[in-house]
Write a protein that holds these residues in place. Structure first.
Motif, mmCIF file in Angstrom:
data_model
loop_
_atom_site.group_PDB
_atom_site.id
_atom_site.type_symbol
_atom_site.label_atom_id
_atom_site.label_comp_id
_atom_site.label_asym_id
_atom_site.label_seq_id
_atom_site.Cartn_x
_atom_site.Cartn_y
_atom_site.Cartn_z
ATOM 1 N N GLY A 24 0.819 -1.203 0.000
ATOM 2 C CA GLY A 24 0.000 0.000 0.000
ATOM 3 C C GLY A 24 0.850 1.249 0.000
ATOM 4 O O GLY A 24 2.022 1.232 -0.385
ATOM 5 N N LYS A 25 0.270 2.346 0.465
ATOM 6 C CA LYS A 25 0.987 3.616 0.530
ATOM 7 C C LYS A 25 2.120 3.517 1.558
ATOM 8 O O LYS A 25 1.973 2.842 2.586
ATOM 9 C CB LYS A 25 0.026 4.744 0.903
ATOM 10 N N PRO A 26 3.239 4.200 1.299
ATOM 11 C CA PRO A 26 4.396 4.078 2.197
ATOM 12 C C PRO A 26 4.084 4.389 3.656
ATOM 13 O O PRO A 26 4.517 3.666 4.551
ATOM 14 C CB PRO A 26 5.393 5.087 1.610
ATOM 15 N N GLU A 27 3.329 5.448 3.917
ATOM 16 C CA GLU A 27 3.022 5.807 5.303
ATOM 17 C C GLU A 27 2.243 4.693 5.996
ATOM 18 O O GLU A 27 2.536 4.315 7.138
ATOM 19 C CB GLU A 27 2.224 7.110 5.345
ATOM 20 N N GLU A 28 1.259 4.153 5.292
ATOM 21 C CA GLU A 28 0.434 3.077 5.856
ATOM 22 C C GLU A 28 1.282 1.848 6.174
ATOM 23 O O GLU A 28 1.154 1.238 7.253
ATOM 24 C CB GLU A 28 -0.661 2.726 4.855
ATOM 25 N N ILE A 29 2.179 1.469 5.258
ATOM 26 C CA ILE A 29 2.995 0.271 5.452
ATOM 27 C C ILE A 29 4.033 0.490 6.545
ATOM 28 O O ILE A 29 4.274 -0.396 7.382
ATOM 29 C CB ILE A 29 3.680 -0.130 4.129
ATOM 30 N N LYS A 68 3.376 14.481 12.219
ATOM 31 C CA LYS A 68 3.878 14.056 10.911
ATOM 32 C C LYS A 68 3.240 14.906 9.817
ATOM 33 O O LYS A 68 2.099 15.350 9.960
ATOM 34 C CB LYS A 68 3.567 12.571 10.676
ATOM 35 N N ASP A 69 3.993 15.098 8.725
ATOM 36 C CA ASP A 69 3.439 15.851 7.610
ATOM 37 C C ASP A 69 2.592 14.940 6.736
ATOM 38 O O ASP A 69 2.385 13.760 7.052
ATOM 39 C CB ASP A 69 4.544 16.559 6.810
ATOM 40 N N ARG A 70 2.115 15.466 5.609
ATOM 41 C CA ARG A 70 1.183 14.703 4.774
ATOM 42 C C ARG A 70 1.825 13.470 4.148
ATOM 43 O O ARG A 70 1.133 12.528 3.749
ATOM 44 C CB ARG A 70 0.604 15.590 3.671
ATOM 45 N N LEU A 71 3.178 13.450 4.065
ATOM 46 C CA LEU A 71 3.879 12.284 3.536
ATOM 47 C C LEU A 71 4.223 11.273 4.629
ATOM 48 O O LEU A 71 4.803 10.235 4.351
ATOM 49 C CB LEU A 71 5.166 12.724 2.816
ATOM 50 N N GLY A 72 3.859 11.603 5.873
ATOM 51 C CA GLY A 72 4.151 10.694 6.971
ATOM 52 C C GLY A 72 5.529 10.869 7.577
ATOM 53 O O GLY A 72 5.941 10.080 8.421
ATOM 54 N N GLN A 73 6.246 11.913 7.163
ATOM 55 C CA GLN A 73 7.578 12.140 7.712
ATOM 56 C C GLN A 73 7.468 12.891 9.041
ATOM 57 O O GLN A 73 6.634 13.779 9.203
ATOM 58 C CB GLN A 73 8.439 12.930 6.729
ATOM 59 N N ASN A 74 8.346 12.536 9.975
ATOM 60 C CA ASN A 74 8.277 13.120 11.301
ATOM 61 C C ASN A 74 8.677 14.592 11.283
ATOM 62 O O ASN A 74 9.710 14.962 10.743
ATOM 63 C CB ASN A 74 9.205 12.365 12.257
ATOM 64 N N VAL A 75 7.836 15.415 11.887
ATOM 65 C CA VAL A 75 8.135 16.837 12.050
ATOM 66 C C VAL A 75 8.686 17.091 13.441
ATOM 67 O O VAL A 75 9.678 17.786 13.622
ATOM 68 C CB VAL A 75 6.861 17.677 11.814
ATOM 69 N N PHE A 76 8.059 16.497 14.444
ATOM 70 C CA PHE A 76 8.513 16.644 15.831
ATOM 71 C C PHE A 76 7.872 15.553 16.678
ATOM 72 O O PHE A 76 6.728 15.174 16.444
ATOM 73 C CB PHE A 76 8.133 18.025 16.396
ATOM 74 N N GLY A 77 8.613 15.098 17.665
ATOM 75 C CA GLY A 77 8.064 14.114 18.591
ATOM 76 C C GLY A 77 8.784 14.163 19.921
ATOM 77 O O GLY A 77 9.975 14.487 19.987
ATOM 78 N N THR A 78 8.072 13.874 20.977
ATOM 79 C CA THR A 78 8.666 13.793 22.310
ATOM 80 C C THR A 78 7.742 12.974 23.191
ATOM 81 O O THR A 78 6.685 12.500 22.746
ATOM 82 C CB THR A 78 8.895 15.196 22.902
ATOM 83 N N ASN A 79 8.135 12.779 24.452
ATOM 84 C CA ASN A 79 7.251 12.101 25.395
ATOM 85 C C ASN A 79 7.535 12.583 26.810
ATOM 86 O O ASN A 79 8.508 13.316 27.056
ATOM 87 C CB ASN A 79 7.351 10.573 25.279
ATOM 88 N N GLY A 129 0.193 23.308 5.325
ATOM 89 C CA GLY A 129 -0.032 21.922 4.930
ATOM 90 C C GLY A 129 -0.941 21.184 5.888
ATOM 91 O O GLY A 129 -1.493 21.747 6.838
ATOM 92 N N HIS A 130 -1.080 19.890 5.614
ATOM 93 C CA HIS A 130 -1.894 19.005 6.441
ATOM 94 C C HIS A 130 -0.972 18.152 7.306
ATOM 95 O O HIS A 130 0.046 17.628 6.825
ATOM 96 C CB HIS A 130 -2.772 18.111 5.561
ATOM 97 N N TYR A 131 -1.335 17.987 8.563
ATOM 98 C CA TYR A 131 -0.506 17.261 9.515
ATOM 99 C C TYR A 131 -1.364 16.260 10.288
ATOM 100 O O TYR A 131 -2.583 16.403 10.385
ATOM 101 C CB TYR A 131 0.165 18.223 10.505
ATOM 102 N N SER A 132 -0.684 15.258 10.846
ATOM 103 C CA SER A 132 -1.374 14.292 11.707
ATOM 104 C C SER A 132 -0.563 14.110 12.980
ATOM 105 O O SER A 132 0.635 14.416 13.029
ATOM 106 C CB SER A 132 -1.549 12.947 10.999
#
Length: 410
Positions: free
Chosen positions: A228-233, A314-325, A355-358
């Protein structure tokens, strides 16, 4: 058509003998009963790539990725199925494959180049460009045995891409290079794609797969597990690694068509998530650079000595923009009982581009979800960023500069 790659029903089996004696007896008496066991490392692999398409292949070690590439390029013979390729193929399967350690880099360029179908005249004309792209300096005239792995990779990639191929096949070889050369290499790969080169790439680099490929295949146990799509896989692959034993990974399709991956053992779950604007209101559209609050409500379903909540934008291509915990932020959450509910507020300026983000969320016990994965949820939240109040800019981040100007002379 040049650049077309067809893989039909491909499979590879190896013979496993219980002893050297059994191997010898089977060789001496070829028409007797088989004395070996067939071990299938690949089975029923099929896909088609059209000119200019890019396919990523991922999977854990031992899934059959490298064997598949060897079958496609003809360095190994399949037990079943066949491969049809049209056009000139360049492949990087093993670091420095085709190089002789006692010959100089320049001599190896001519040998390896002819192995991939380039003529001596073509290599002579391309030699200055190969030297310039590899950037190994005077080592080009030194024996390859004195090269580091990174230098071998630089030269091998430069030779393989000296002339744009119709099909480019790349294994994990690029992972040994430094960050600068990896960036440089992927820029050339992207340029080839724009010119019509078909790309087949094996990598564990999520950003590489998602930024370069149109689709991806997940190999598991020698078979195609998902496509399927790269982000999904990639989302499914990451969840599968964390849940290798409990097998709690599932995927749900949203109304938008996006596929959400959810995994975890369920001791804690995200009950609600929202991105609040500066007025504290839920909103799906936000202005560049405004202050926002990511509010995540967590429900506790079992006694937990400690809990870590993480999020990843993540951006619309699924690449990480920022993350922490909360673990890395130094906010301990301990001694939780069933029925408890926690509300976490993460406040930050939304300094990202249009853009669109998730947002993906994770609940686990320590610094990563690979230890105790209570819940991992991709696409937990989707939002849009528009430029409603800032000066025009381009890019993925809002980095407002302060400009000073000095004039000297007349």
């Amino acid at each position: 058509m040049n650049g077309t790659l067809e893989v039909l029903g491909l499979g590879k089996a190896f013979k496993r003998y219980p002893s050297h004696r059994a191997r010898l007896l089977e060789w001496i008496v070829p028409f007797g009963k088989p004395r070996h066991q067939e071990v299938w490392v690949l089975r029923d692999i099929g896909f088609t790539l059209h000119p200019g398409e890019a396919l990523g292949i991922i999977g854990i070690n031992g899934a059959g990725k490298s064997t598949l590439l060897k079958l496609i390029t003809g360095t190994a013979v399949p037990t079943m199925g066949h491969v049809a390729m049209h056009g000139r193929v360049a492949a990087m399967l093993e670091l420095g494959m085709g190089f002789h350690p006692d010959f100089t880099g320049r001599q190896n360029v001519f040998m390896a180049g002819q192995l991939i179908g380039l003529t001596v005249d073509e290599l002579t004309r391309a030699m200055p460009e190969i030297e310039a792209f590899a950037e190994i300096g005077e080592y080009i005239d030194q024996p390859v045995r004195v090269y580091s792995s990174g230098m071998q990779m630089r030269l091998a990639f430069s030779v393989a891409t000296a002339k744009r191929p119709d099909i480019l096949i790349v294994d994990e070889a690029l992972s040994v290079g430094d960050a600068y050369f990896q960036h440089k290499s992927f820029e050339r790969i992207r340029a080839f794609r724009e010119q019509g080169t078909t790309l087949l790439i094996v990598s564990h680099d999520k950003s590489a797969i998602q930024s370069v490929c149109d689709r991806a295949i997940l190999l598991d146990g020698g078979r195609i597990s998902k496509e399927g799509k790269p982000e999904e896989i990639m989302d499914y692959y990451n969840a599968m690694i964390a849940e290798r034993e409990s097998s709690t990974v599932r995927q749900e399709t949203h109304e938008s068509g996006k596929v959400q991956t959810i995994s975890g053992t369920g001791e804690a779950t995200v009950r609600d998530i929202a991105l609040l604007n500066a007025a504290g209101e839920r909103a799906e559209v936000h202005d560049v650079g405004t202050d926002v609050t990511l509010r995540i409500t967590v429900a506790i379903h079992a006694p937990l000595p400690n809990l870590t909540l993480g999020y990843r934008i993540k951006d619309r291509l699924g690449q990480n923009v920022f993350g922490t915990n909360t673990f890395h932020m130094g906010v301990p959450v301990e001694d939780l009982v069933p029925g408890a509910e926690l509300v976490f507020d993460f406040r930050f300026p939304l300094n990202v581009g249009l853009g669109h983000y998730s947002v993906a969320t994770s609940l686990h016990s320590n610094d990563t979800h690979l230890t105790d994965n209570y819940e991992w949820r991709d696409l937990a939240l989707v939002f849009t960023v528009l430029n409603m109040s800032r000066k025009y800019f381009e890019g993925v981040a809002w980095l407002e500069p302060r400009i000073t100007l000095q004039r000297t002379g007349a």
